[in-house]
Each structure stands twice: as structure tokens, then as C-alpha cells.
Enzyme design. Structure first.
Site, PDB file in Angstrom:
ATOM      1  N   ASN A 116     -13.188  61.851  60.343  1.00  0.00           N
ATOM      2  CA  ASN A 116     -12.556  60.688  59.735  1.00  0.00           C
ATOM      3  C   ASN A 116     -13.238  59.401  60.216  1.00  0.00           C
ATOM      4  O   ASN A 116     -13.239  59.112  61.412  1.00  0.00           O
ATOM      5  CB  ASN A 116     -11.073  60.677  60.104  1.00  0.00           C
ATOM      6  CG  ASN A 116     -10.340  59.434  59.638  1.00  0.00           C
ATOM      7  OD1 ASN A 116     -10.828  58.685  58.799  1.00  0.00           O
ATOM      8  ND2 ASN A 116      -9.163  59.208  60.194  1.00  0.00           N
TER       9      ASN A 116
ATOM     10  N   GLU B 193       4.843  53.587  65.703  1.00  0.00           N
ATOM     11  CA  GLU B 193       5.314  53.686  64.325  1.00  0.00           C
ATOM     12  C   GLU B 193       6.806  53.992  64.259  1.00  0.00           C
ATOM     13  O   GLU B 193       7.502  53.548  63.342  1.00  0.00           O
ATOM     14  CB  GLU B 193       4.541  54.772  63.575  1.00  0.00           C
ATOM     15  CG  GLU B 193       3.113  54.400  63.255  1.00  0.00           C
ATOM     16  CD  GLU B 193       2.405  55.441  62.410  1.00  0.00           C
ATOM     17  OE1 GLU B 193       1.498  55.063  61.682  1.00  0.00           O
ATOM     18  OE2 GLU B 193       2.781  56.636  62.473  1.00  0.00           O
TER      19      GLU B 193
ATOM     20  N   TYR C 239      -1.269  71.141  60.024  1.00  0.00           N
ATOM     21  CA  TYR C 239      -2.600  71.314  59.456  1.00  0.00           C
ATOM     22  C   TYR C 239      -2.568  72.121  58.154  1.00  0.00           C
ATOM     23  O   TYR C 239      -3.318  71.831  57.216  1.00  0.00           O
ATOM     24  CB  TYR C 239      -3.520  71.981  60.480  1.00  0.00           C
ATOM     25  CG  TYR C 239      -3.829  71.111  61.664  1.00  0.00           C
ATOM     26  CD1 TYR C 239      -4.962  70.304  61.686  1.00  0.00           C
ATOM     27  CD2 TYR C 239      -2.986  71.079  62.773  1.00  0.00           C
ATOM     28  CE1 TYR C 239      -5.248  69.494  62.771  1.00  0.00           C
ATOM     29  CE2 TYR C 239      -3.267  70.268  63.866  1.00  0.00           C
ATOM     30  CZ  TYR C 239      -4.397  69.477  63.859  1.00  0.00           C
ATOM     31  OH  TYR C 239      -4.665  68.673  64.941  1.00  0.00           O
TER      32      TYR C 239
ATOM     33  N   CYS D  58      -4.999  60.368  60.878  1.00  0.00           N
ATOM     34  CA  CYS D  58      -5.064  61.688  61.520  1.00  0.00           C
ATOM     35  C   CYS D  58      -3.974  61.870  62.559  1.00  0.00           C
ATOM     36  O   CYS D  58      -3.559  63.004  62.837  1.00  0.00           O
ATOM     37  CB  CYS D  58      -6.424  61.866  62.193  1.00  0.00           C
ATOM     38  SG  CYS D  58      -7.814  61.992  61.079  1.00  0.00           S
ATOM     39  N   HIS D  59      -3.512  60.761  63.143  1.00  0.00           N
ATOM     40  CA  HIS D  59      -2.512  60.866  64.212  1.00  0.00           C
ATOM     41  C   HIS D  59      -1.184  61.395  63.698  1.00  0.00           C
ATOM     42  O   HIS D  59      -0.335  61.795  64.492  1.00  0.00           O
ATOM     43  CB  HIS D  59      -2.324  59.507  64.895  1.00  0.00           C
ATOM     44  CG  HIS D  59      -1.838  58.422  63.997  1.00  0.00           C
ATOM     45  ND1 HIS D  59      -2.671  57.732  63.122  1.00  0.00           N
ATOM     46  CD2 HIS D  59      -0.595  57.883  63.819  1.00  0.00           C
ATOM     47  CE1 HIS D  59      -1.971  56.831  62.463  1.00  0.00           C
ATOM     48  NE2 HIS D  59      -0.707  56.901  62.861  1.00  0.00           N
TER      49      HIS D  59
END
Length: 243
Positions: free
Chosen positions: A188, A223, A165, A196-197
């Protein structure tokens, strides 16, 4: 396909809550806090973005008329809002997350067509998860100027990359504003494409995600190329490596 994903997400959620075994050894190794903490970088690594995006800011008071609909994605059902040329909203539905409520939460001034358009929604969902489409995808993002800067910073984090963050706040031009950056993430309007993930806590814990930590973990695993999702070809995945 949807039922198979829901079962998988339920198994991951139970494992994260220490109420069940890990659904897969590779997934458990990838999502271990110690492993995730090693991947967090002080600067965002270079790498291939999920796909080319064009981001435009929209005043939250905008009363744009929008079409909308629900469609299946690799991570369950999503509700999408769109006009002829741009995607305005994508979020995942579920218990306590009704489509109409999500749309109003993120686009309170918009005027939505009375009937959903699931065919058009499916086309937009297909584009959102397509890595082969070279045509840039246009996103219209409704929020404050600071929120938009945070969303722009998020869009620069490549698939396979992670940051914390504090790093996100720095990328958004607000060093020291990690809490404010986290609040902007919670607003978002376009999940997955504004990733955001890919933001976790510095100690390797996944942290908050609008539609649940289990879904966030599955996104990171997909991913990274260690997870195949029911009904979605492995060839569609980016395999950038997790470093």
C-alpha cells in the site's frame, strides 16, 4: 509533539510485547483481542469514511516527476510524494524506514525532485488528516491491477470499522485469496487514507502493519475516540463508535 508521540508509541509497543503496563485502561480494553474479534464483521459495516477520495491507478513503470517531503502527522513523521493535483505516497518514517528508501520501494520508476519540499508536504499531510475538508482528495496509486482492487476495497472500510483478511479478499473480488490480499496491503503506497490498519486477524489479533503494531493500535484507538494524541485536537477525530 513528535517526542510525546514517540514516547506513547514506545509505551504501547512495550505493553504489546508484555514488557510493560498498559498506558491507558480504555486503550487496553479497546485493543484486547477478544474485544477486537467481536468487532470484526462478515461484511463491512456502513459508516462515515474518513474523507472523500478519488483513486486512480498508475502503471508501476510510470516515470512521473514528483515532489516530496517529510511532515508531522498525528502518528509521527511521514514522508509524502505528490504532484500538483494528487498525493502519490504517504508512509511513516522511523528506525530502518528512511524516507528515500520508502519512496523508492513504492515508486521505483518515479523521478523525485532533488530537494524536498517540507512546506508542500505539510499541506498534503494536513489534508490527509482533515475530516472537515469537503473537497475530494485525489490519490494516484502505483501497483498491479489486483493490488489496486485491494486498495479500492480498503478505502471502503469506514472509520471505526474492522474486517479480516478473508473479508477483504472477498471485497476485492478474489474470495479465498486472503494471503494475496495481505501481500497487496504490504505494498500500500498511501498509509492511513488507504486504511490497512482497519484489517485484523479473525481471532482479534492486530496482525502485521508496515510501521509496527503499536502504531496500528494507536490509529484504531484514535478513530474510536478513546485516545487523544499530543498536539492534535480531539475535535478533529471521528467518533463513529466501535460497536
Amino acid at each position: 509533539m513528535a517526542a510525546a508521540y514517540q514516547r506513547l508509541e514506545g509505551m504501547v509497543a512495550a505493553w504489546m510485547a508484555r514488557e510493560g503496563p498498559p498506558p491507558d485502561a480504555a486503550l487496553a480494553a479497546l485493543l484486547a483481542p477478544s474485544a477486537l474479534a467481536r468487532r470484526v464483521r462478515a461484511t463491512v459495516p456502513a459508516g462515515r469514511l474518513w474523507r472523500s477520495l478519488v483513486l486512480s491507478w498508475v502503471d508501476p513503470r510510470c516515470e512521473q516527476e514528483l515532489a516530496w517531503g517529510c511532515a508531522l502527522t498525528p502518528f509521527g513523521e511521514a514522508v509524502l510524494a505528490f504532484d500538483a493535483g494528487a498525493l502519490w505516497h504517504l508512509s511513516f518514517t522511523g528506525p530502518g524506514r528512511a524516507a528515500e528508501v520508502l519512496l523508492r520501494r513504492h515508486l521505483p520508476a518515479a523521478r523525485f525532485l532533488s530537494q524536498p519540499d517540507p512546506v508542500a508536504a505539510a499541506r498534503w499531510a494536513g489534508r490527509a488528516f482533515d475530516t472537515t475538508d469537503a473537497v475530494p482528495l485525489h490519490l494516484r496509486l502505483s501497483g498491479t491491477a489486483f493490488q489496486f482492487r485491494v486498495w479500492q476495497a480498503l478505502a471502503r472500510i469506514p472509520a471505526g470499522g474492522l474486517c479480516d483478511y478473508g473479508t477483504l479478499a472477498h471485497l476485492a473480488g478474489a474470495p479465498g485469496a486472503a494471503r494475496a490480499a495481505g501481500t497487496a496491503m504490504a505494498r500500500n503506497p498511501v498509509a492511513w487514507l488507504i486504511p490497512c490498519h482497519r484489517v485484523i486477524r479473525g481471532d482479534g489479533r492486530l496482525g502485521h502493519y508496515q510501521s509496527g503494531a503499536a502504531r496500528k493500535g494507536l490509529m484504531l484507538a484514535w478513530e474510536a475516540g478513546v485516545l487523544a494524541l499530543p498536539g492534535w485536537s480531539a475535535e478533529a477525530m471521528l467518533r463513529n463508535g466501535v460497536g
